[in-house]
Enzyme design. Structure first.
Site: not given
Length: 388
Positions: A186-190
């Site tokens: 997901h975009p907020v992950k690493i």
């Protein structure tokens, strides 16, 4: 607004997607296999299966180990709802194990106590346990794996936060102390593929089944088909599957993002260390950083104790949001969601997770965040607590 997390896309990432758009493959193609190989190599795991989300990967992981009606799966309440929903989607029941008050991961003593109690009263032991790597920190997988062998359950790591993390020198996702591990892109992950997820495993049969389940339960493997001589076009659906495939466009983005994985991790850890210095005299509880170089640090969560600060978490949240700081709360305890309350869960079932939730506040943390932006976050926090 300074967000709590966001992707970092560079020109090379954009070019990788453009190149794929100009190729012969848009849906699942060669880039997916390359991404799977790259993650398998990163994790020191022999098999990796990409999917269109971590939720999908968790679902097919449960299906692959035959979770179904009559089974129960245990996880923690301090997580996103997908960690529990994946079992419900298989028709299984769900139960929750409370968290450790310092790591916010699954409490191994609580797990052991719950297992012992279930065994003593002839209750239902879990078909699987899904420990969550909160914020990118691995739980005590070795202890959980030992309990799995003693009590006969499977282990699916929800390592959604943990791409690139390590645990006692071993990459998260190696599955040396689990059956399957699942990551999120997901975009907020690493690293990101926009939406996407991936499962690793050491079990070839599980990998094959997850790959089949993400593609409608269809196979072209002659050994699995009923009819052998239909022709090269022929395939058979041998079980009920889903369309959970990742596209080559997404995989190309993920492969490009992996170039900078260690840059992303290094910057996240620098920002965590800097928060530790900047917040040293602020009356909040900071996260445990004894594994600073092991955690992927998806989140930096502080706790606001009203007795200590004279402010509620809601007051601090509202004040910081008004100041343009996109703080967030991770997570609302899953067992207190209306869907799970309707199944019989109630306040008091997981007191540590509920206590944590009342105080938790995620401060912005992402690799492209500048020191000046972090200073702005800290200043807003101090102002909101009236200790500037």
């Amino acid at each position: 607004m300074i967000p709590y997390g966001r992707q970092w896309i560079d020109d090379a990432d954009i070019q990788a997607v453009v190149d794929t758009l100009r190729s012969d493959w848009l849906t699942q193609g060669p880039a997916v296999g390359k991404l799977e190989a790259a993650l398998a190599d990163l994790c020191h795991a022999p098999h990796a299966v990409a999917a269109n989300s971590a939720t999908s990967a968790l679902h097919i992981a449960c299906l692959a180990i035959d979770v179904g009606p009559g089974d129960v799966v245990w996880t923690v309440p301090n997580t996103f709802v997908a960690s529990a929903n994946c079992a419900r989607l298989c028709g299984a029941d769900v139960d929750f194990v409370d968290i450790d008050p310092t790591t916010y991961n699954i409490s191994v003593p609580a797990l052991e106590h719950k297992l012992r109690k279930a065994a003593m009263i002839a209750g239902r032991l879990p078909k699987a346990v899904i420990p969550v790597h909160f914020s990118g920190r691995a739980p005590d997988q070795e202890a959980i794996w030992t309990l799995a062998k003693d009590y006969g359950f499977r282990v699916i790591e929800d390592a959604s936060h943990s791409v690139g993390a390590t645990h006692q020198g071993e990459p998260v996702g190696s599955c040396r102390s689990s059956d399957i591990a699942v990551f999120s892109f997901h975009p907020v992950k690493i690293v990101t593929t926009a939406e996407g997820g991936l499962a690793t495993t050491r079990d070839a049969a599980l990998a094959d089944r997850m790959a089949r389940l993400r593609t409608h339960g269809i196979t072209k493997d002659q050994q699995l088909m009923s009819n052998k001589d239909e022709g090269g076009w022929y395939y058979e659906q041998i079980e009920l599957g889903l369309n959970y495939r990742l596209t080559d466009m997404q995989a190309a983005l993920g492969l490009s993002q992996l170039r900078r994985l260690y840059e992303f991790l290094r910057r996240r850890r620098e920002l965590v260390a800097r928060y530790e210095r900047l917040l040293a005299d602020v009356p909040v509880t900071r996260p445990l950083i004894d594994v600073l170089e092991e955690s992927a640090w998806h989140l930096y969560v502080i706790r606001i104790d009203p007795k200590r600060t004279g402010k509620t978490r809601r007051q601090v949240y509202d004040s910081m949001r008004a100041a343009g700081i996109g703080v967030q709360v991770h997570y609302i305890p899953v067992h207190l969601q209306p869907y799970y309350r309707a199944l019989g869960f109630k306040p008091g079932d997981c007191p540590e997770a509920e206590r944590y939730y009342e105080e938790a506040l995620s401060l912005p943390l992402y690799p492209a965040m500048s020191n000046a932006e972090q200073d702005q976050v800290v200043d807003a926090l101090k102002t909101s607590l009236r200790c500037a």
